[in-house]
Enzyme design. Sequence first.
Site, short mmCIF file in Angstrom:
data_model
loop_
_atom_site.label_atom_id
_atom_site.label_comp_id
_atom_site.label_asym_id
_atom_site.label_seq_id
_atom_site.Cartn_x
_atom_site.Cartn_y
_atom_site.Cartn_z
N CYS A 91 -4.85 2.62 -3.56
CA CYS A 91 -3.62 3.15 -2.96
C CYS A 91 -2.47 2.17 -3.10
O CYS A 91 -1.65 1.99 -2.18
CB CYS A 91 -3.81 3.51 -1.48
SG CYS A 91 -5.03 4.77 -1.22
N GLN A 108 -4.32 -5.13 7.01
CA GLN A 108 -5.30 -6.07 6.44
C GLN A 108 -5.20 -7.45 7.08
O GLN A 108 -5.90 -8.37 6.67
CB GLN A 108 -5.12 -6.19 4.93
CG GLN A 108 -5.35 -4.90 4.17
CD GLN A 108 -6.81 -4.45 4.18
OE1 GLN A 108 -7.72 -5.22 4.48
NE2 GLN A 108 -7.04 -3.20 3.86
N HIS A 164 0.87 -1.18 0.00
CA HIS A 164 0.00 0.00 0.00
C HIS A 164 0.91 1.23 0.00
O HIS A 164 2.04 1.16 0.49
CB HIS A 164 -0.83 -0.05 1.29
CG HIS A 164 -1.89 0.99 1.42
ND1 HIS A 164 -1.63 2.28 1.80
CD2 HIS A 164 -3.23 0.92 1.26
CE1 HIS A 164 -2.77 2.96 1.86
NE2 HIS A 164 -3.75 2.17 1.53
N ASP A 212 3.31 -4.14 7.92
CA ASP A 212 2.03 -3.45 7.79
C ASP A 212 0.94 -4.50 8.02
O ASP A 212 0.71 -5.37 7.18
CB ASP A 212 1.96 -2.86 6.37
CG ASP A 212 0.60 -2.26 6.05
OD1 ASP A 212 -0.36 -2.48 6.82
OD2 ASP A 212 0.49 -1.58 5.01
N LYS A 267 -10.26 -0.57 10.65
CA LYS A 267 -10.46 -1.77 9.83
C LYS A 267 -10.78 -2.98 10.71
O LYS A 267 -11.08 -4.06 10.23
CB LYS A 267 -9.20 -2.07 9.00
CG LYS A 267 -8.89 -0.94 8.00
CD LYS A 267 -7.69 -1.30 7.17
CE LYS A 267 -7.08 -0.11 6.47
NZ LYS A 267 -7.81 0.35 5.29
N1 PLP Z 1 -1.78 -0.63 4.63
C1 PLP Z 1 -2.72 -1.38 4.04
C2 PLP Z 1 -2.38 -2.75 3.55
C3 PLP Z 1 -4.01 -0.86 3.90
O1 PLP Z 1 -4.95 -1.58 3.30
C4 PLP Z 1 -4.27 0.45 4.37
C5 PLP Z 1 -5.60 1.06 4.17
O2 PLP Z 1 -6.34 0.69 3.31
C6 PLP Z 1 -3.25 1.16 4.98
C7 PLP Z 1 -2.02 0.59 5.09
C8 PLP Z 1 -3.47 2.53 5.51
O3 PLP Z 1 -4.29 2.48 6.63
P1 PLP Z 1 -4.81 3.83 7.30
O4 PLP Z 1 -5.43 4.64 6.22
O5 PLP Z 1 -5.80 3.35 8.31
O6 PLP Z 1 -3.63 4.50 7.92
#
Ligand code: PLP
Length: 411
Positions: A369, A208, A128, A205, A231
């Site tokens: 993203c 998900q 992401h 990260d 999430k």
């Molecule tokens: N990393 C992953 C794999 C994501 O799916 C997302 C959000 O969709 C993020 C990071 C970013 O999360 P946040 O917008 O809650 O900071």
Amino acid sequence: MIANTKPIDILAVRRDFPLLSVTNRNKPVVYLDSGSSAQKPQSVINAMADFYRTGYANIHRGIYELSEKASQHYENVRAEVKTFINAKSADEIVFVRGTTEAINLVAHSFGRTNLKAGDEILVSEMEHHSNIVPWHLLREQIGVILKVIPITDDGEINMDAYRALFSPRTKVVAITQASNVLGTINQIKLMTQIAHDHDAVVVVDGAQAVPHMPVDVSDLDCDFYAFSAHKLYGPSGVGVLYGKQKWLEQMQPYQGGGGMIESVTFEQITFAKSPHKFEAGTPDIAGVIGLSAAMKYIDTIGKEAIFTHEQALLHYTQAKLAAIPGLRIIGTAKSKVGVISFVLEGIHPHDIRTVLDHEGIAIRAGHHCAQPIMQRFNVPATVRVSLGIYNTEKDIDALVDAIQLTKRLFA
Ligand code: PLP
């Protein structure tokens, strides 16, 4: 505590989420966008409303009962997060705004303390933007080098290529545990072992992963782990950075302000101990209370039960979608969370999304993203189904009907 492995009572779960009874474009909503943000159970909504009604005060500042209780409540949640992801100490849990802020914190604080020009950071092709851009900024600031871990046509990490990327300059591996586009669950434990063999730290990260599977940071042995409450059926605006104590202690904060110092003069500042030195300013106190309620909700249903339910639905969804002529699933890894991206021959993903929206289906289309994944699979965008605890086969049947309608409309 004995894990709850009872199957999900899906009707009861659905009743817990008030939003599932609203409409989308005058049709009963079919919510298939939990990867973007999950809906909230009544218990989370109540916990936050109760806190605002009867317990609200700023924390770590006022020496009066309400503030002391709010501070205690907030710190208790730190201990709950420790248990939820099996960290070794509550001091390893930093509250942040979300995954994005957590990774930025590591890039800035760990990066500026420990990295220099020419040091190498490995990021995978399936990240992401939140796990790309902070490292890119660090490259601009101090001259580190980003190297990309390639993925296979199925959307899995190419492990041979991963091993081959290490050099004596490799200092950080930044990797997602589960892809928000492909659904792939990466072998974080193995990847961490390999990185540690090369003395590189591992930043995971977990945005998900945490909502969909049991996560044990001690077992993974990663150095940092980031996730977002929103999430995880909790509120937006709050998230968690787990960091091994040895790193958090030696890292400098990258934001300064109230609540993170021991003493301040115009000549000199001494910081509070971690994790507080990373929590400058008034945090999202009610958000942390909401996160606590969300973790309790998940524990009540059972992480294993959630995983089993979503895996069954993932396989159902993939089989139904794969049977639609002209539909191509992007991301066919063996091990996946309930995220299914697809494209339809001859119809742009945004057009598909528009029809689905008018059929009541809340679903996302775009690059999610993660533009490098779009480039890797040579598609402009995908439509993405992302499953949550409350989804059913009926939701998927409605999706399939709406896709068939889309095909007829664009025939
Ligand atoms: N990393 C992953 C794999 C994501 O799916 C997302 C959000 O969709 C993020 C990071 C970013 O999360 P946040 O917008 O809650 O900071």
